[in-house]
Design a protein around this motif. Structure first.
Motif, PDB file in Angstrom:
ATOM      1  N   VAL A  48       0.071  11.453  -3.132  1.00 58.36           N
ATOM      2  CA  VAL A  48      -1.150  10.953  -2.495  1.00 58.36           C
ATOM      3  C   VAL A  48      -1.091   9.431  -2.368  1.00 58.36           C
ATOM      4  O   VAL A  48      -1.481   8.857  -1.348  1.00 58.36           O
ATOM      5  CB  VAL A  48      -2.401  11.407  -3.292  1.00 58.36           C
ATOM      6  N   GLY A  49      -0.547   8.771  -3.392  1.00 58.88           N
ATOM      7  CA  GLY A  49      -0.368   7.318  -3.326  1.00 58.88           C
ATOM      8  C   GLY A  49       0.545   6.927  -2.173  1.00 58.88           C
ATOM      9  O   GLY A  49       0.264   5.975  -1.431  1.00 58.88           O
ATOM     10  N   ALA A  50       1.621   7.691  -1.990  1.00 62.33           N
ATOM     11  CA  ALA A  50       2.578   7.369  -0.926  1.00 62.33           C
ATOM     12  C   ALA A  50       1.928   7.527   0.455  1.00 62.33           C
ATOM     13  O   ALA A  50       2.079   6.659   1.327  1.00 62.33           O
ATOM     14  CB  ALA A  50       3.797   8.266  -1.035  1.00 62.33           C
ATOM     15  N   TYR A  51       1.168   8.623   0.627  1.00 61.85           N
ATOM     16  CA  TYR A  51       0.491   8.810   1.918  1.00 61.85           C
ATOM     17  C   TYR A  51      -0.555   7.722   2.154  1.00 61.85           C
ATOM     18  O   TYR A  51      -0.766   7.285   3.281  1.00 61.85           O
ATOM     19  CB  TYR A  51      -0.171  10.193   1.990  1.00 61.85           C
ATOM     20  N   THR A  52      -1.207   7.310   1.086  1.00 62.59           N
ATOM     21  CA  THR A  52      -2.208   6.251   1.246  1.00 62.59           C
ATOM     22  C   THR A  52      -1.542   4.966   1.720  1.00 62.59           C
ATOM     23  O   THR A  52      -2.024   4.301   2.647  1.00 62.59           O
ATOM     24  CB  THR A  52      -2.942   6.006  -0.094  1.00 62.59           C
ATOM     25  N   ALA A  53      -0.414   4.630   1.107  1.00 63.37           N
ATOM     26  CA  ALA A  53       0.310   3.414   1.512  1.00 63.37           C
ATOM     27  C   ALA A  53       0.731   3.521   2.978  1.00 63.37           C
ATOM     28  O   ALA A  53       0.555   2.584   3.773  1.00 63.37           O
ATOM     29  CB  ALA A  53       1.526   3.210   0.615  1.00 63.37           C
ATOM     30  N   TRP A  54       1.249   4.695   3.316  1.00 59.62           N
ATOM     31  CA  TRP A  54       1.682   4.919   4.708  1.00 59.62           C
ATOM     32  C   TRP A  54       0.501   4.769   5.680  1.00 59.62           C
ATOM     33  O   TRP A  54       0.589   4.081   6.681  1.00 59.62           O
ATOM     34  CB  TRP A  54       2.295   6.323   4.812  1.00 59.62           C
ATOM     35  N   PHE A  56      -2.312   3.192   5.349  1.00 58.77           N
ATOM     36  CA  PHE A  56      -2.835   1.829   5.485  1.00 58.77           C
ATOM     37  C   PHE A  56      -1.907   0.936   6.286  1.00 58.77           C
ATOM     38  O   PHE A  56      -2.368   0.127   7.082  1.00 58.77           O
ATOM     39  CB  PHE A  56      -3.129   1.214   4.099  1.00 58.77           C
ATOM     40  N   MET A  57      -0.599   1.102   6.099  1.00 57.94           N
ATOM     41  CA  MET A  57       0.315   0.219   6.832  1.00 57.94           C
ATOM     42  C   MET A  57       0.501   0.678   8.273  1.00 57.94           C
ATOM     43  O   MET A  57       0.420  -0.109   9.199  1.00 57.94           O
ATOM     44  CB  MET A  57       1.648   0.119   6.094  1.00 57.94           C
ATOM     45  N   VAL A  58       0.738   1.977   8.455  1.00 59.25           N
ATOM     46  CA  VAL A  58       1.068   2.464   9.798  1.00 59.25           C
ATOM     47  C   VAL A  58      -0.185   2.679  10.645  1.00 59.25           C
ATOM     48  O   VAL A  58      -0.273   2.212  11.777  1.00 59.25           O
ATOM     49  CB  VAL A  58       1.898   3.762   9.709  1.00 59.25           C
ATOM     50  N   ASN A  59      -1.181   3.377  10.103  1.00 60.02           N
ATOM     51  CA  ASN A  59      -2.348   3.716  10.928  1.00 60.02           C
ATOM     52  C   ASN A  59      -3.399   2.617  10.991  1.00 60.02           C
ATOM     53  O   ASN A  59      -4.035   2.423  12.011  1.00 60.02           O
ATOM     54  CB  ASN A  59      -3.020   4.988  10.411  1.00 60.02           C
ATOM     55  N   PHE A  60      -3.584   1.938   9.860  1.00 65.68           N
ATOM     56  CA  PHE A  60      -4.622   0.901   9.851  1.00 65.68           C
ATOM     57  C   PHE A  60      -4.017  -0.481  10.045  1.00 65.68           C
ATOM     58  O   PHE A  60      -4.739  -1.478  10.051  1.00 65.68           O
ATOM     59  CB  PHE A  60      -5.419   0.928   8.541  1.00 65.68           C
ATOM     60  N   GLY A  61      -2.708  -0.561  10.151  1.00 65.73           N
ATOM     61  CA  GLY A  61      -2.047  -1.837  10.409  1.00 65.73           C
ATOM     62  C   GLY A  61      -2.284  -2.897   9.349  1.00 65.73           C
ATOM     63  O   GLY A  61      -2.326  -4.094   9.641  1.00 65.73           O
ATOM     64  N   GLN A  62      -2.434  -2.445   8.099  1.00 58.77           N
ATOM     65  CA  GLN A  62      -2.709  -3.406   7.023  1.00 58.77           C
ATOM     66  C   GLN A  62      -1.402  -3.958   6.435  1.00 58.77           C
ATOM     67  O   GLN A  62      -0.328  -3.397   6.621  1.00 58.77           O
ATOM     68  CB  GLN A  62      -3.511  -2.734   5.910  1.00 58.77           C
ATOM     69  N   SER A  63      -1.529  -5.058   5.715  1.00 59.51           N
ATOM     70  CA  SER A  63      -0.359  -5.661   5.069  1.00 59.51           C
ATOM     71  C   SER A  63       0.056  -4.798   3.873  1.00 59.51           C
ATOM     72  O   SER A  63      -0.736  -3.999   3.359  1.00 59.51           O
ATOM     73  CB  SER A  63      -0.729  -7.049   4.547  1.00 59.51           C
ATOM     74  N   PRO A  64       1.314  -4.937   3.424  1.00 61.03           N
ATOM     75  CA  PRO A  64       1.762  -4.179   2.253  1.00 61.03           C
ATOM     76  C   PRO A  64       0.856  -4.396   1.029  1.00 61.03           C
ATOM     77  O   PRO A  64       0.602  -3.457   0.275  1.00 61.03           O
ATOM     78  CB  PRO A  64       3.158  -4.730   1.995  1.00 61.03           C
ATOM     79  N   TRP A  65       0.352  -5.615   0.844  1.00 57.76           N
ATOM     80  CA  TRP A  65      -0.522  -5.885  -0.307  1.00 57.76           C
ATOM     81  C   TRP A  65      -1.742  -4.964  -0.312  1.00 57.76           C
ATOM     82  O   TRP A  65      -2.077  -4.362  -1.325  1.00 57.76           O
ATOM     83  CB  TRP A  65      -1.013  -7.333  -0.283  1.00 57.76           C
ATOM     84  N   VAL A  66      -2.394  -4.920   0.855  1.00 53.80           N
ATOM     85  CA  VAL A  66      -3.588  -4.074   0.972  1.00 53.80           C
ATOM     86  C   VAL A  66      -3.207  -2.619   0.714  1.00 53.80           C
ATOM     87  O   VAL A  66      -3.899  -1.890  -0.004  1.00 53.80           O
ATOM     88  CB  VAL A  66      -4.230  -4.232   2.370  1.00 53.80           C
ATOM     89  N   ALA A  67      -2.056  -2.218   1.282  1.00 60.19           N
ATOM     90  CA  ALA A  67      -1.624  -0.824   1.129  1.00 60.19           C
ATOM     91  C   ALA A  67      -1.365  -0.495  -0.338  1.00 60.19           C
ATOM     92  O   ALA A  67      -1.710   0.583  -0.821  1.00 60.19           O
ATOM     93  CB  ALA A  67      -0.373  -0.578   1.961  1.00 60.19           C
ATOM     94  N   VAL A  68      -0.759  -1.441  -1.043  1.00 60.73           N
ATOM     95  CA  VAL A  68      -0.446  -1.222  -2.458  1.00 60.73           C
ATOM     96  C   VAL A  68      -1.739  -1.045  -3.250  1.00 60.73           C
ATOM     97  O   VAL A  68      -1.884  -0.107  -4.040  1.00 60.73           O
ATOM     98  CB  VAL A  68       0.380  -2.409  -3.019  1.00 60.73           C
ATOM     99  N   ILE A  69      -2.684  -1.931  -3.008  1.00 54.38           N
ATOM    100  CA  ILE A  69      -3.954  -1.845  -3.746  1.00 54.38           C
ATOM    101  C   ILE A  69      -4.676  -0.546  -3.408  1.00 54.38           C
ATOM    102  O   ILE A  69      -5.197   0.150  -4.277  1.00 54.38           O
ATOM    103  CB  ILE A  69      -4.828  -3.083  -3.443  1.00 54.38           C
ATOM    104  N   ALA A  70      -4.671  -0.203  -2.102  1.00 55.55           N
ATOM    105  CA  ALA A  70      -5.335   1.038  -1.698  1.00 55.55           C
ATOM    106  C   ALA A  70      -4.675   2.242  -2.362  1.00 55.55           C
ATOM    107  O   ALA A  70      -5.361   3.168  -2.823  1.00 55.55           O
ATOM    108  CB  ALA A  70      -5.281   1.183  -0.178  1.00 55.55           C
ATOM    109  N   ALA A  71      -3.339   2.230  -2.430  1.00 53.01           N
ATOM    110  CA  ALA A  71      -2.633   3.372  -3.022  1.00 53.01           C
ATOM    111  C   ALA A  71      -2.973   3.503  -4.500  1.00 53.01           C
ATOM    112  O   ALA A  71      -3.249   4.614  -4.993  1.00 53.01           O
ATOM    113  CB  ALA A  71      -1.128   3.208  -2.833  1.00 53.01           C
ATOM    114  N   ILE A  72      -2.977   2.384  -5.209  1.00 56.52           N
ATOM    115  CA  ILE A  72      -3.284   2.446  -6.650  1.00 56.52           C
ATOM    116  C   ILE A  72      -4.731   2.914  -6.853  1.00 56.52           C
ATOM    117  O   ILE A  72      -5.021   3.756  -7.711  1.00 56.52           O
ATOM    118  CB  ILE A  72      -3.037   1.080  -7.322  1.00 56.52           C
ATOM    119  N   ALA A  73      -5.637   2.383  -6.020  1.00 57.00           N
ATOM    120  CA  ALA A  73      -7.038   2.780  -6.139  1.00 57.00           C
ATOM    121  C   ALA A  73      -7.192   4.275  -5.846  1.00 57.00           C
ATOM    122  O   ALA A  73      -7.898   4.994  -6.567  1.00 57.00           O
ATOM    123  CB  ALA A  73      -7.896   1.948  -5.182  1.00 57.00           C
ATOM    124  N   ALA A  74      -6.510   4.751  -4.801  1.00 55.48           N
ATOM    125  CA  ALA A  74      -6.630   6.168  -4.438  1.00 55.48           C
ATOM    126  C   ALA A  74      -6.138   7.052  -5.586  1.00 55.48           C
ATOM    127  O   ALA A  74      -6.769   8.051  -5.935  1.00 55.48           O
ATOM    128  CB  ALA A  74      -5.839   6.451  -3.164  1.00 55.48           C
TER     129      ALA A  74
END
Ligand SMILES: Nc1ncnc2c1ncn2[C@@H]1O[C@H](COP(=O)(O)OP(=O)(O)O)[C@@H](O)[C@H]1O
Ligand SMILES: [Mg+2]
Lengths: 295, 233
Positions: A48-54, A56-74
Motif C-alpha cells: 500500500v505504501g508503494a502504491y501511495t508513492a506511485w 502521488f508521483m505519477v498521478n498527482f505529479g508530486q515531488s518524491p518528498w511529498v510521496a514519501v511522507i504520503a506513503a509513510i502516513a498511509a
C-alpha cells in the motif's frame, strides 16, 4: 572486478536489503511482543505504501518528498485502522482466530490492490536521487547509502522512543506483563494502537526504501518481502526489538552471500532454509526469550 | 469508600465468587482471609477491573467501577499490588517505580521517588539493577513501592507475605502500618491470618467464593471457628 570489490559490493547490497527487512521485521516483532499476534497483513502494508508513492508521483505529479511522507502516513493510518477494525474486536478471542483474521486481511489488501490498480506492476519513478560514491575501485550506489543511513537512524530513534518515552515504557510493560501494566494505569488500547502505528510507520519507511531499489508497485510485492521480514524476526527472536534488527541485516547479508557465490536464483531458498534451521535448532531465535504464556 | 454489593464472578463456567458483599471505609485496614482457592484474588482483580462481575456492583467513592477500564480505576486512586508481585522483571528497579507513577504528572515523580527511597533505602541502593535479579523480599518491597508511586487512596495488597521469611513478613506488616498511618486505606488479602487479623480494623473470612464470617480483627482472632481453621500452629 577484484574479489575484494565483489565482496564489498555484495556486502553493501546485503546491508541495503537487510535494512528494509529489519524495518519491516520490527513491526512483526513489536506487535507480537504486545498481543502475541503474527500479523501477516504487515507485509501488505508495504504494498500500500508503494502504491501511495506511485500515486502521488505519477498521478498527482508530486515531488518524491511529498510521496514519501504520503506513503509513510498511509501505512501508519492503515496499520491503525486494521488494528481497530479487525483485531480489537477479537481481543478476547482465541489467538488462532486472530491469526486467521490477519491472513484474511492480507488477502483482502492484495485483492483490493489488484481490483483498483490491476494485476500488472506500476513503475515508480526515482525516489532517491543521490550520486554514487566511489572509494578506490569500488562504487556504492547513492540509494544504498541513503537506505542504510535512513534505516539506522530510524532504528536509533525507535530505541530512544522505547527506552525513554512514556509510551515506549508502556509498550515494554505491556509486552512483559499485560495485567500488571494495566494495574499501573496504562491504557491497553492506547498502547496497542501506538505499537501498530509505530510498526506500520517503520513499514512505510521500509516501503519507500524498497521502491527506491526495486522501482515498482504490484499487488503481491508485500507478500514475499513480508515473509522474509517475518523470517528475519523469527531469526532474531520474535518479540525482541534488537533481534528484529539483527535478523533483518542477517537475512539481507545471507541473500547477498548467496548471490556472491553465484547462487542468486537460490536466494529465496536460502532465506527459508534459515527459517527451518532456526525452528529446529533454536526456535526462540538469537535473542528470543523462552515464550511464556501470558496471564 | 469501597462498596461491594452482591457480586458474582465467573471464569467461564466456574462460579468463583458467589454473591459477595462488603465495605471498606476510609482510613480502615480491612483484611480478607481464607484458604487457597477461596476467591480472594478474584475479588481484588474484579475491583481493579481485570475481571468483571456478572451481577451486583462495585462502587468506589460513590462511582461505579462495573464498566470502568482498569487503567481508569488506577487514576481514581486504587492501587492493586498483585499476588506474586508481578514486577517488571526485565526493567530496572527505578523503571519499575516510574511505571508505578504512570498516572502521575512527570513533575511529581522525583519527589515520589525520594519518598519511596526513604521508606526503602535498599531500593535506592539497587535502583539501577534489573528487577528480576532482586531477592523475593526486595521484590515485595519493590511491588509495594511501585503501588505507592500512584499515590493511592486505597491500596489493595494480595498476599504480600507469601514466600517471605518471618523477619521479612514482620517488616512487610510494619510498612503496611506506616502507609496506613500516612492516610492510605488498606484492603489486605492474606493466608497468614494471624498477622492479617492483628493489624485489621475489620476482617472478612472467605470460603469457596462466599464470605462466611465477619467482625473486628480482634473478634475474629479470638473466634473458635477462625482459630480452628486458620490459626493452628
Ligand atoms: N484464570 C482462572 N481460570 C479458571 N479458574 C480460576 C482462575 N483463577 C482462579 N480460578 C478459580 O477461582 C477460584 C478462586 O481463585 P482465587 O481467587 O485465586 O483464590 P485465592 O486468591 O483465594 O487463593 C479457585 O477455585 C480457582 O481455581
Ligand atoms: Mg490468591
Amino acid at each position: 572486478m577484484s574479489v575484494f570489490s565483489t565482496i564489498f559490493t555484495q556486502l553493501m547490497n546485503g546491508l541495503q536489503t537487510g535494512s528494509v527487512y529489519a524495518l519491516v521485521a520490527l513491526g512483526y516483532s513489536m506487535v507480537y511482543g504486545i498481543i502475541l499476534l503474527l500479523n501477516f497483513a504487515h507485509g501488505d502494508i508495504i504494498m500500500v505504501g508503494a502504491y501511495t508513492a506511485w500515486l502521488f508521483m505519477v498521478n498527482f505529479g508530486q515531488s518524491p518528498w511529498v510521496a514519501v511522507i504520503a506513503a509513510i502516513a498511509a501505512c501508519t493510518v492503515l496499520g491503525v485502522v486494521i488494528e481497530k477494525v479487525a483485531y480489537t474486536p477479537l481481543r478476547k478471542a482465541p489467538r488462532l482466530s486472530l491469526l486467521i483474521t490477519a491472513i484474511g486481511i492480507s488477502f483482502l489488501l492484495e485483492n483490493l490492490a489488484q481490483l483498483i490498480f490491476g494485476a500488472g506492476a506500476r513503475p515508480v519513478p526515482t525516489i532517491i536521487d543521490v550520486a554514487p560514491v566511489t572509494i578506490g575501485s569500488v562504487s556504492i550506489s547513492g540509494t544504498a547509502i541513503v537506505t542504510i543511513i535512513v534505516s539506522v537512524v530510524s532504528m536509533i530513534l525507535l530505541n530512544l522512543l522505547i527506552k525513554k518515552s512514556k509510551m515506549g515504557k508502556a509498550m515494554r510493560a505491556v509486552s512483559e506483563d499485560t495485567g500488571a501494566a494495566q494495574l499501573m494505569g496504562i491504557s491497553l488500547n492506547k498502547t496497542i494502537t501506538f505499537t501498530f502505528a509505530v510498526g506500520s510507520a517503520l513499514a512505510g519507511i521500509g516501503s519507500v526504501l524498497y521502491c527506491a531499489a526495486y522501482p515498482q508497485a504490484s499487488p503481491t510485492m508485500g507478500a514475499m518481502l513480508g515473509l522474509k521480514a517475518f523470517v528475519a524476526a523469527v531469526l532474531g527472536g520474535i518479540g525482541s526489538i534488537p533481534g528484529a534488527m539483527i535478523g533483518g541485516f542477517a537475512i539481507g547479508l545471507a541473500e547477498a552471500g548467496a548471490s556472491a557465490l553465484g547462487l542468486s536464483v537460490w536466494k529465496d531458498a536460502v532465506v527459508f532454509a534459515i527459517l527451518i534451521v532456526v525452528l529446529v535448532v533454536k526456535p526462540t531465535g538469537l535473542l528470543g526469550r523462552n515464550l511464556q504464556e501470558k496471564v | 469508600m469501597l462498596n461491594i454489593h452482591d457480586i458474582n464472578v465467573y471464569y467461564g463456567p466456574i462460579h468463583a465468587i458467589k454473591g459477595v458483599s462488603f465495605d471498606v471505609n476510609e482510613g480502615e485496614i480491612v483484611s480478607l482471609i481464607g484458604a487457597n482457592g477461596a476467591g480472594k484474588s478474584t475479588i481484588l482483580k474484579t475491583i481493579s477491573g481485570l475481571l468483571r462481575t456478572k451481577t451486583g456492583g462495585i462502587d468506589f467513592l460513590g462511582q461505579s467501577l462495573n464498566a470502568t477500564a482498569p487503567h481508569k480505576i488506577v487514576h481514581m486512586g486504587v492501587a492493586h499490588i498483585p499476588e506474586g508481585r508481578r514486577i517488571f522483571q526485565r526493567m530496572s528497579v527505578e523503571e519499575n517505580l516510574q511505571m508505578g507513577a504512570f498516572t502521575q504528572p512527570n513533575s511529581s515523580i522525583a519527589a515520589s521517588l525520594e519518598h519511596v527511597y526513604e521508606l526503602f533505602p535498599r531500593l535506592k541502593e539497587r535502583r539501577r539493577q534489573i528487577a528480576g535479579t532482586l531477592s523475593g523480599g526486595e521484590q515485595q518491597m519493590l511491588a509495594m513501592s511501585r503501588g505507592l508511586m500512584s499515590k493511592p487512596k486505597l491500596m489493595m495488597l494480595d498476599e504480600p507475605s507469601m514466600g517471605l521469611a518471618p523477619i521479612l513478613v514482620q517488616q512487610v506488616f510494619n510498612i503496611i502500618k506506616t502507609l496506613h498511618d500516612a492516610g492510605t486505606t488498606i484492603l489486605l488479602v492474606e493466608q497468614n491470618a494471624h498477622m492479617a487479623l492483628s493489624i485489621a480494623d475489620r476482617a472478612y473470612v472467605m470460603e469457596t467464593g462466599k464470605i462466611i464470617l465477619t467482625g473486628t480483627g480482634e473478634e475474629l482472632a479470638n473466634s473458635d471457628e477462625v482459630r480452628k481453621a486458620y490459626l493452628v500452629g
